[in-house]
Design a protein around this motif. Structure first.
Motif, PDB file in Angstrom:
ATOM      1  N   VAL A 198      27.677 -53.762  35.076  1.00  0.00           N
ATOM      2  CA  VAL A 198      27.732 -52.300  35.210  1.00  0.00           C
ATOM      3  C   VAL A 198      28.919 -52.259  36.304  1.00  0.00           C
ATOM      4  O   VAL A 198      29.463 -51.276  36.107  1.00  0.00           O
ATOM      5  CB  VAL A 198      26.446 -51.577  35.752  1.00  0.00           C
ATOM      6  N   LYS A 199      29.228 -53.173  37.231  1.00  0.00           N
ATOM      7  CA  LYS A 199      30.234 -53.088  38.288  1.00  0.00           C
ATOM      8  C   LYS A 199      31.517 -53.163  37.492  1.00  0.00           C
ATOM      9  O   LYS A 199      32.564 -52.363  37.584  1.00  0.00           O
ATOM     10  CB  LYS A 199      30.142 -54.218  39.169  1.00  0.00           C
ATOM     11  N   SER A 200      31.571 -53.930  36.287  1.00  0.00           N
ATOM     12  CA  SER A 200      32.830 -54.131  35.467  1.00  0.00           C
ATOM     13  C   SER A 200      33.080 -52.708  34.571  1.00  0.00           C
ATOM     14  O   SER A 200      34.097 -52.481  34.394  1.00  0.00           O
ATOM     15  CB  SER A 200      33.000 -55.063  34.445  1.00  0.00           C
ATOM     16  N   MET A 201      31.851 -51.960  34.393  1.00  0.00           N
ATOM     17  CA  MET A 201      32.182 -50.718  33.846  1.00  0.00           C
ATOM     18  C   MET A 201      32.887 -49.546  34.541  1.00  0.00           C
ATOM     19  O   MET A 201      32.778 -48.504  34.219  1.00  0.00           O
ATOM     20  CB  MET A 201      30.746 -50.188  33.368  1.00  0.00           C
ATOM     21  N   GLY A 202      32.855 -49.990  35.989  1.00  0.00           N
ATOM     22  CA  GLY A 202      33.217 -49.010  37.137  1.00  0.00           C
ATOM     23  C   GLY A 202      32.173 -48.054  38.016  1.00  0.00           C
ATOM     24  O   GLY A 202      32.467 -47.260  38.687  1.00  0.00           O
ATOM     25  N   ALA A 203      30.908 -48.625  37.705  1.00  0.00           N
ATOM     26  CA  ALA A 203      29.922 -48.234  38.673  1.00  0.00           C
ATOM     27  C   ALA A 203      29.798 -48.889  39.876  1.00  0.00           C
ATOM     28  O   ALA A 203      30.348 -49.969  40.036  1.00  0.00           O
ATOM     29  CB  ALA A 203      28.583 -48.404  37.963  1.00  0.00           C
ATOM     30  N   VAL A 256      28.786 -44.508  30.046  1.00  0.00           N
ATOM     31  CA  VAL A 256      29.455 -43.611  29.449  1.00  0.00           C
ATOM     32  C   VAL A 256      29.815 -42.200  30.406  1.00  0.00           C
ATOM     33  O   VAL A 256      30.444 -41.349  30.217  1.00  0.00           O
ATOM     34  CB  VAL A 256      28.621 -43.107  28.194  1.00  0.00           C
ATOM     35  N   LEU A 257      29.341 -42.880  31.910  1.00  0.00           N
ATOM     36  CA  LEU A 257      29.529 -41.742  32.902  1.00  0.00           C
ATOM     37  C   LEU A 257      30.223 -42.496  33.887  1.00  0.00           C
ATOM     38  O   LEU A 257      29.988 -43.560  33.972  1.00  0.00           O
ATOM     39  CB  LEU A 257      28.153 -41.282  33.483  1.00  0.00           C
ATOM     40  N   PRO A 258      31.360 -41.765  34.247  1.00  0.00           N
ATOM     41  CA  PRO A 258      32.652 -42.421  35.190  1.00  0.00           C
ATOM     42  C   PRO A 258      31.898 -42.129  36.724  1.00  0.00           C
ATOM     43  O   PRO A 258      31.227 -41.448  36.978  1.00  0.00           O
ATOM     44  CB  PRO A 258      33.716 -41.519  35.145  1.00  0.00           C
ATOM     45  N   ASN A 259      32.047 -43.583  37.346  1.00  0.00           N
ATOM     46  CA  ASN A 259      31.844 -43.337  38.708  1.00  0.00           C
ATOM     47  C   ASN A 259      30.549 -43.234  39.364  1.00  0.00           C
ATOM     48  O   ASN A 259      30.621 -42.483  40.265  1.00  0.00           O
ATOM     49  CB  ASN A 259      32.983 -42.544  39.570  1.00  0.00           C
ATOM     50  N   ILE A 260      29.590 -43.492  38.727  1.00  0.00           N
ATOM     51  CA  ILE A 260      28.237 -43.117  39.101  1.00  0.00           C
ATOM     52  C   ILE A 260      27.863 -44.523  40.068  1.00  0.00           C
ATOM     53  O   ILE A 260      28.247 -45.584  39.968  1.00  0.00           O
ATOM     54  CB  ILE A 260      27.188 -43.175  38.086  1.00  0.00           C
ATOM     55  N   GLU A 261      26.742 -44.024  40.868  1.00  0.00           N
ATOM     56  CA  GLU A 261      26.111 -45.228  41.625  1.00  0.00           C
ATOM     57  C   GLU A 261      24.850 -45.559  41.151  1.00  0.00           C
ATOM     58  O   GLU A 261      24.055 -44.543  40.914  1.00  0.00           O
ATOM     59  CB  GLU A 261      26.106 -44.783  43.198  1.00  0.00           C
ATOM     60  N   VAL A 262      24.605 -46.711  41.103  1.00  0.00           N
ATOM     61  CA  VAL A 262      22.954 -47.145  40.627  1.00  0.00           C
ATOM     62  C   VAL A 262      22.553 -48.585  41.295  1.00  0.00           C
ATOM     63  O   VAL A 262      23.483 -49.121  41.912  1.00  0.00           O
ATOM     64  CB  VAL A 262      23.084 -47.445  38.947  1.00  0.00           C
ATOM     65  N   THR A 263      21.294 -48.774  40.943  1.00  0.00           N
ATOM     66  CA  THR A 263      20.789 -50.167  41.447  1.00  0.00           C
ATOM     67  C   THR A 263      20.180 -50.664  40.437  1.00  0.00           C
ATOM     68  O   THR A 263      19.521 -49.940  39.806  1.00  0.00           O
ATOM     69  CB  THR A 263      20.086 -50.069  42.742  1.00  0.00           C
ATOM     70  N   MET A 264      20.463 -52.158  40.210  1.00  0.00           N
ATOM     71  CA  MET A 264      19.630 -52.831  39.331  1.00  0.00           C
ATOM     72  C   MET A 264      18.975 -54.150  40.307  1.00  0.00           C
ATOM     73  O   MET A 264      18.578 -55.167  39.709  1.00  0.00           O
ATOM     74  CB  MET A 264      20.470 -53.420  38.247  1.00  0.00           C
ATOM     75  N   GLY A 265      18.721 -53.880  41.427  1.00  0.00           N
ATOM     76  CA  GLY A 265      18.234 -55.049  42.322  1.00  0.00           C
ATOM     77  C   GLY A 265      19.275 -55.834  43.030  1.00  0.00           C
ATOM     78  O   GLY A 265      20.620 -55.332  43.371  1.00  0.00           O
ATOM     79  N   ALA A 300      23.842 -45.386  31.399  1.00  0.00           N
ATOM     80  CA  ALA A 300      24.682 -44.548  32.027  1.00  0.00           C
ATOM     81  C   ALA A 300      25.971 -45.032  32.478  1.00  0.00           C
ATOM     82  O   ALA A 300      27.137 -44.137  32.376  1.00  0.00           O
ATOM     83  CB  ALA A 300      23.785 -44.009  33.050  1.00  0.00           C
ATOM     84  N   CYS A 301      25.935 -46.095  32.863  1.00  0.00           N
ATOM     85  CA  CYS A 301      27.110 -46.622  33.610  1.00  0.00           C
ATOM     86  C   CYS A 301      28.282 -46.834  32.360  1.00  0.00           C
ATOM     87  O   CYS A 301      29.534 -46.849  32.557  1.00  0.00           O
ATOM     88  CB  CYS A 301      26.957 -48.058  34.186  1.00  0.00           C
TER      89      CYS A 301
END
Length: 263
Positions: A212-217, A182-191, A179-180
């Motif tokens: 994912v942070k470098s992808m803009g998330a 192809v989708l802009p400015n989303i918030e996620v957790t990977m721990g 998702a990170c």
């Protein structure tokens, strides 16, 4: 007030026990009736497809919360076949993702594994991607290309269609990478963002957090209300016996996805 105190006590417990809040059990099950969820698999097995626990726990929690669901996987060859005992690629083997993922299915008709190419966002209320290395090997090229990876064309289409339709997206362990990308400015957790060797276990995939942070998330929010994205780390955390935390984390993700789909 009572509900607030309960939530705070759970958050406090999570801090004291050094567990991400998304692993703390969030109360009773719900029942969202006719909610229809698509679940996307990438094969069968942690090292070359969808993790068995994550796939089964997702289906259990969907069923327990009163949802209907349908399973999908790409009808294509997976990157390679892993020997799960030796944790090495098996020579001379080649397997189809959809045929491997069909190991998760029970019964006929709607409960059979379907070709991901047939997944239409208009027919579902939400989509969930359980994790496993199939996310980085089969659903994307992340294992080769890192933050510059390309997604399987149907995976990219599905994610963009659900996001465009304001329908919830659930992501477990490695799946936020998809998702990170192809989708802009989303918030996620990977721990955890650092591999902390504690009595609770290790976090060996922190390089994916940086990706994912470098992808803009934005990282370490497991519920993104604005974008209707819900994530849980699951086996990004290397644990030998705390499987109930994985189970509860997926349960929390499923309940938030279903809550959002009812709005």
């Amino acid at each position: 007030m009572l509900a607030t105190r309960t939530l705070l006590s759970k958050q406090t417990l999570a801090v004291l026990s050094r567990q991400p809040a998304c692993f703390v059990h969030h109360g009773d099950y719900g029942n969202w009736g006719n909610t229809n969820i698509a679940v996307v698999f990438s094969g069968c097995g942690w090292w070359d497809g969808t993790d068995v626990h994550e796939g089964v726990y997702t289906m259990y929690h969907l069923s327990r919360n009163g949802a209907r669901f349908q399973m999908f996987a790409p009808n294509q060859q997976q990157m390679h076949v892993m020997d799960h005992m030796r944790k090495q690629p098996s020579s001379g083997e080649n397997r189809n993702m959809m045929m491997e993922a069909a190991r998760f299915s029970h019964g006929q008709g709607q409960m059979q594994m379907q070709d991901l190419a047939k997944l239409d966002a208009n027919s579902f209320d939400a989509v969930i991607f359980p994790g496993g290395h199939g996310v980085t090997k089969n659903l994307s090229s992340f294992v080769k290309d890192g933050k510059d990876c390309k997604l399987h064309s149907d995976v990219e289409r599905v994610l963009k269609d659900f996001h465009r339709s304001r329908k919830p997206i659930g992501l477990a362990s490695m799946a936020p990478v998809l998702a990170c990308r192809v989708l802009p400015n989303i918030e996620v957790t990977m721990g955890y963002e650092r591999d902390e060797n504690t009595r609770w276990g290790n976090w060996p995939h922190t390089n994916m957090v940086q990706a994912v942070k470098s992808m803009g998330a934005r990282h370490n929010a497991y519920v993104d209300e604005k974008n209707k994205v819900v994530s849980t780390p699951t086996f990004m955390w290397e644990t030998e016996y705390h499987y109930h935390y994985i189970f509860d984390g997926i349960g929390n993700m499923v309940k938030h996805v279903m809550r959002m789909s009812s709005k």
